[in-house]
Scaffold this motif. Sequence first.
Motif, mmCIF file in Angstrom:
data_model
loop_
_atom_site.group_PDB
_atom_site.id
_atom_site.type_symbol
_atom_site.label_atom_id
_atom_site.label_comp_id
_atom_site.label_asym_id
_atom_site.label_seq_id
_atom_site.Cartn_x
_atom_site.Cartn_y
_atom_site.Cartn_z
ATOM 1 N N PHE A 1 -0.222 -8.474 -8.727
ATOM 2 C CA PHE A 1 0.572 -7.539 -7.665
ATOM 3 C C PHE A 1 -0.491 -7.448 -6.300
ATOM 4 O O PHE A 1 -0.098 -7.316 -5.016
ATOM 5 N N MET B 1 2.839 -11.022 7.004
ATOM 6 C CA MET B 1 3.872 -10.378 7.947
ATOM 7 C C MET B 1 3.230 -9.936 9.260
ATOM 8 O O MET B 1 3.774 -9.922 10.096
ATOM 9 N N VAL C 1 8.379 -11.147 9.127
ATOM 10 C CA VAL C 1 9.166 -11.442 7.821
ATOM 11 C C VAL C 1 9.270 -12.610 7.393
ATOM 12 O O VAL C 1 9.380 -13.285 6.405
ATOM 13 N N ILE D 1 8.153 -14.748 3.888
ATOM 14 C CA ILE D 1 9.111 -15.027 2.826
ATOM 15 C C ILE D 1 8.486 -15.621 1.670
ATOM 16 O O ILE D 1 8.545 -15.310 0.260
ATOM 17 N N CYS E 1 6.365 -13.895 -1.618
ATOM 18 C CA CYS E 1 6.949 -12.972 -2.650
ATOM 19 C C CYS E 1 7.495 -13.932 -3.714
ATOM 20 O O CYS E 1 8.359 -13.677 -4.628
ATOM 21 N N ARG F 1 8.869 -12.421 -13.104
ATOM 22 C CA ARG F 1 9.628 -11.202 -12.549
ATOM 23 C C ARG F 1 11.194 -11.511 -12.613
ATOM 24 O O ARG F 1 11.498 -12.402 -12.342
ATOM 25 N N SER G 1 15.317 -9.387 -12.501
ATOM 26 C CA SER G 1 15.800 -7.972 -12.021
ATOM 27 C C SER G 1 17.147 -8.086 -12.237
ATOM 28 O O SER G 1 17.893 -9.312 -12.620
ATOM 29 N N ILE H 1 8.737 -2.425 -12.237
ATOM 30 C CA ILE H 1 8.530 -2.541 -10.841
ATOM 31 C C ILE H 1 9.292 -1.723 -9.837
ATOM 32 O O ILE H 1 10.433 -1.841 -9.769
ATOM 33 N N PHE H 2 8.720 -0.910 -9.152
ATOM 34 C CA PHE H 2 9.380 0.084 -8.674
ATOM 35 C C PHE H 2 9.158 -0.429 -6.865
ATOM 36 O O PHE H 2 8.390 -1.036 -6.490
ATOM 37 N N ASN I 1 6.654 -0.796 1.657
ATOM 38 C CA ASN I 1 6.326 -1.977 2.550
ATOM 39 C C ASN I 1 7.374 -3.062 1.779
ATOM 40 O O ASN I 1 6.967 -4.401 2.204
ATOM 41 N N CYS I 2 8.220 -2.775 0.861
ATOM 42 C CA CYS I 2 9.237 -3.872 0.449
ATOM 43 C C CYS I 2 10.351 -3.997 1.103
ATOM 44 O O CYS I 2 11.261 -4.675 1.104
HETATM 45 C C1 HEC Z 1 8.524 -10.867 3.357
HETATM 46 C C2 HEC Z 1 9.728 -10.497 2.472
HETATM 47 C C3 HEC Z 1 9.469 -9.863 1.238
HETATM 48 C C4 HEC Z 1 8.848 -8.509 1.097
HETATM 49 C C5 HEC Z 1 8.027 -7.976 2.176
HETATM 50 C C6 HEC Z 1 8.807 -8.498 -0.399
HETATM 51 N N1 HEC Z 1 9.746 -9.264 -0.899
HETATM 52 FE FE1 HEC Z 1 10.323 -9.479 -3.053
HETATM 53 N N2 HEC Z 1 11.266 -11.274 -2.662
HETATM 54 C C7 HEC Z 1 11.056 -11.975 -1.570
HETATM 55 C C8 HEC Z 1 11.658 -13.211 -1.734
HETATM 56 C C9 HEC Z 1 11.867 -14.297 -0.650
HETATM 57 C C10 HEC Z 1 11.799 -13.305 -3.037
HETATM 58 C C11 HEC Z 1 12.315 -14.561 -3.943
HETATM 59 C C12 HEC Z 1 11.408 -15.255 -4.553
HETATM 60 C C13 HEC Z 1 11.482 -16.309 -5.380
HETATM 61 O O1 HEC Z 1 11.941 -17.476 -4.863
HETATM 62 O O2 HEC Z 1 11.257 -16.393 -6.549
HETATM 63 C C14 HEC Z 1 11.750 -12.099 -3.533
HETATM 64 C C15 HEC Z 1 11.788 -11.863 -5.059
HETATM 65 C C16 HEC Z 1 11.470 -10.384 -5.716
HETATM 66 C C17 HEC Z 1 11.417 -10.182 -7.273
HETATM 67 C C18 HEC Z 1 11.767 -11.206 -7.980
HETATM 68 C C19 HEC Z 1 13.314 -11.245 -8.499
HETATM 69 C C20 HEC Z 1 14.359 -11.844 -7.643
HETATM 70 O O3 HEC Z 1 15.164 -11.014 -7.121
HETATM 71 O O4 HEC Z 1 14.112 -12.996 -7.374
HETATM 72 C C21 HEC Z 1 10.873 -9.062 -7.322
HETATM 73 C C22 HEC Z 1 11.004 -8.314 -8.527
HETATM 74 C C23 HEC Z 1 10.572 -8.636 -6.044
HETATM 75 N N3 HEC Z 1 10.805 -9.488 -5.013
HETATM 76 C C24 HEC Z 1 9.907 -7.319 -5.696
HETATM 77 C C25 HEC Z 1 9.365 -6.943 -4.520
HETATM 78 C C26 HEC Z 1 8.663 -5.845 -4.459
HETATM 79 C C27 HEC Z 1 8.238 -4.796 -5.304
HETATM 80 C C28 HEC Z 1 8.055 -5.841 -2.853
HETATM 81 C C29 HEC Z 1 7.287 -4.882 -2.252
HETATM 82 C C30 HEC Z 1 5.999 -4.403 -3.132
HETATM 83 C C31 HEC Z 1 8.712 -7.109 -2.283
HETATM 84 N N4 HEC Z 1 9.205 -7.877 -3.329
HETATM 85 C C32 HEC Z 1 8.275 -7.369 -1.077
HETATM 86 C C33 HEC Z 1 10.925 -11.338 -0.333
HETATM 87 C C34 HEC Z 1 10.229 -10.396 0.049
#
Ligand code: HEC
Length: 204
Positions: A56, A67, A72, A76, A79, A100, A102, A150-151, A155-156
């Motif tokens: 994390f 970012m 953004v 991408i 994550c 991870r 959901s 995971i909450f 910043n998400c």
């Molecule tokens: C810049 C954009 C961005 C930010 C900021 C971001 N995410 Fe994501 N998140 C993504 C993307 C893109 C994916 C798909 C990743 C993949 O292909 O596995 C994702 C996937 C996830 C997943 C995996 C499950 C799924 O839906 O595929 C979790 C859990 C998650 N994000 C939690 C968070 C959390 C908690 C935060 C903040 C701490 C956060 N993310 C911040 C873009 C973002």
Amino acid sequence: MYFKYFTIISGFVIFIFSSCTNPTREQATSQSDGSGTPVIEESYLRKGGEITGTVFKNMSGKLKNAMEVGGVSGAIEYCNLAASPLVDSLSRAHSVSIKRTSSKLRNPENAPSTLEMAVIKEYLNPDPGGELPSPKVVIDQHQIHYYAPIFLMDNCLKCHGGVSQDIADADYTVIKRLYPEDQAVGFKTGELRGIWSLTFPRDK
Ligand code: HEC
């Protein structure tokens, strides 16, 4: 006399019931350290917490930097656990699969198993007045599972908040192009975004 039979039979029924619902329970509790939490469970709670905490921290740092530099759309890819060299090396070092998932997915490849879905539902519907969702360890015959909630944090929001509100339309166009089935939007700060799911082999 009847009472004696009843005791024997009910003891037998309890034995069958407990042995099929949780075959490892006895083994796990027999090594208690006195605090009430079995030793195996406790050590995997710690291990899971360390691994997910490390991932994390690393991921948040990378997301933040990316970012700042490229907005953004430039962040991408950070994550995505599968693309992380750290996740790769931790998986090998601890013989663990790190995932991870959901109930509202962005990437369908992160889809939950039946067991993971049950944990998500449990975290989404905590008993009224009961404990808040917290990490847990489930031990089965071959594997040890670590789960943790995971909450969503502030910043998400730019990628998982409200479209056109927290997420800029131009950014969402990029997200949708990469993830046409995206459902991982509309979250508010503090909501359950998903879970960590770590799987360790049992004989390690
Ligand atoms: C810049 C954009 C961005 C930010 C900021 C971001 N995410 Fe994501 N998140 C993504 C993307 C893109 C994916 C798909 C990743 C993949 O292909 O596995 C994702 C996937 C996830 C997943 C995996 C499950 C799924 O839906 O595929 C979790 C859990 C998650 N994000 C939690 C968070 C959390 C908690 C935060 C903040 C701490 C956060 N993310 C911040 C873009 C973002």
